[in-house]
Scaffold this active site. Structure first.
Site, PDB file in Angstrom:
ATOM      1  NE  ARG A 118      42.527  34.168 -41.207  1.00  0.00           N
ATOM      2  CZ  ARG A 118      42.697  33.173 -42.061  1.00  0.00           C
ATOM      3  NH1 ARG A 118      42.725  31.914 -41.611  1.00  0.00           N
ATOM      4  NH2 ARG A 118      42.866  33.380 -43.345  1.00  0.00           N
ATOM      5  CE  LYS A 149      41.834  25.872 -47.791  1.00  0.00           C
ATOM      6  NZ  LYS A 149      40.689  26.805 -47.972  1.00  0.00           N
ATOM      7  NE  ARG A 205      40.903  34.946 -47.183  1.00  0.00           N
ATOM      8  CZ  ARG A 205      40.230  34.513 -46.108  1.00  0.00           C
ATOM      9  NH1 ARG A 205      39.494  35.340 -45.411  1.00  0.00           N
ATOM     10  NH2 ARG A 205      40.313  33.259 -45.732  1.00  0.00           N
ATOM     11  NE  ARG A 247      38.329  31.875 -40.591  1.00  0.00           N
ATOM     12  CZ  ARG A 247      39.019  31.407 -41.635  1.00  0.00           C
ATOM     13  NH1 ARG A 247      39.126  30.099 -41.823  1.00  0.00           N
ATOM     14  NH2 ARG A 247      39.591  32.224 -42.493  1.00  0.00           N
ATOM     15  NE  ARG A 306      45.392  30.170 -50.771  1.00  0.00           N
ATOM     16  CZ  ARG A 306      45.459  30.132 -49.439  1.00  0.00           C
ATOM     17  NH1 ARG A 306      46.053  29.149 -48.820  1.00  0.00           N
ATOM     18  NH2 ARG A 306      44.884  31.069 -48.723  1.00  0.00           N
TER      19      ARG A 306
END
Ligand code: AMP
Length: 223
Positions: A160, A13, A171, A127, A88
């Site tokens: 992160r 996203k 998550r 990432r 969300r």
């Protein structure tokens, strides 16, 4: 075009929205980025958000909705925007609908980036994000020119805290519990467009580009 990007963590996203934002000159509004900025700046909102975010939990609906409401009132959001990471939950979507009605505005399109959990876990593990400008890289799929350094601003790349394996798994559970219901919610309203997110990112981008370039409202079921 006023749009929302939905999809599980790691579906792309942020990467896709930021490229579309640059090409179509509309703001990319990420509630996650705004919250991380607040944490960095040490504000009250940042302090509140930190405990939720680091553990991979959602901040309270009201907090996320207030952030979006304030952000959409800015001038640069008048000619369209891409919302990434908001709404969300169904209650957030309902409050958002009300805000749009009050503003005399509406949502045109919801992109659902679909991808299997297997691909996403691998992606999130690799990432890396620039701690200064937020540009996203991937150790394998989109490596920086120099290891550990942002191509754009020279900032240091970091993982992160919520991309640690335990937080990633959490998550996904949160996404299944709270966010996946939004897919049906928007589908029923004729706004949802499904786009594959587990193919090379350039191919996904091309599909999104065509959708954004050919915006005539017909695809979204509007009159
Ligand atoms: P993201 O960058 O979109 O993955 O968001 C990172 C984290 O910020 C999430 O795991 C949540 O803790 C928080 N967050 C971002 N957007 C929202 C939202 N709309 N509602 C609640 N929490 C959010």
């Amino acid at each position: 075009m006023n749009s929302v990007f939905l999809g599980p963590p790691g579906a792309g996203k942020g990467t896709q929205a930021s490229a579309l934002s640059a090409e179509f000159k509309i703001p990319h509004i990420s509630t996650g980025d705004i919250l991380r900025e607040e944490i960095k700046a040490g504000t009250e909102l940042g302090k509140l958000a930190r405990s939720y975010i680091d553990d991979g939990n959602l901040v309270p609906d009201r907090v996320a909705v207030d952030i979006i409401k304030n952000r959409l009132e800015k001038d640069d959001a008048k000619n369209g925007y891409i919302l990434d990471g908001f709404p969300r939950t169904v209650p957030q979507a309902e409050m958002f609908q009300k805000i749009l009605e009050d503003m005399g505005s509406r949502l045109d399109l919801v992109i659902y980036l679909e991808a299997s959990e297997e691909v996403l876990v691998e992606r999130l593990g690799g990432r890396r994000v620039c701690r200064d400008c937020g540009k996203i890289f991937h150790l394998v799929n989109m490596p920086p020119k120099t290891e550990g350094v942002c191509d754009l601003c020279g900032g240091e790349l970091e993982r992160r805290p919520d991309d640690q394996p335990e937080a990633i798994r959490h998550r996904f559970r949160v996404y299944q519990d709270k966010t996946s219901d939004l897919i049906n919610w928007y589908e029923r309203r004729g706004l949802l467009k499904r786009v594959p997110g587990d193919i090379p990112w350039e191919e996904t981008y091309e599909m999104l580009r065509e959708t954004f370039a050919g915006d005539d409202g017909s695809r979204t079921g509007r009159d």
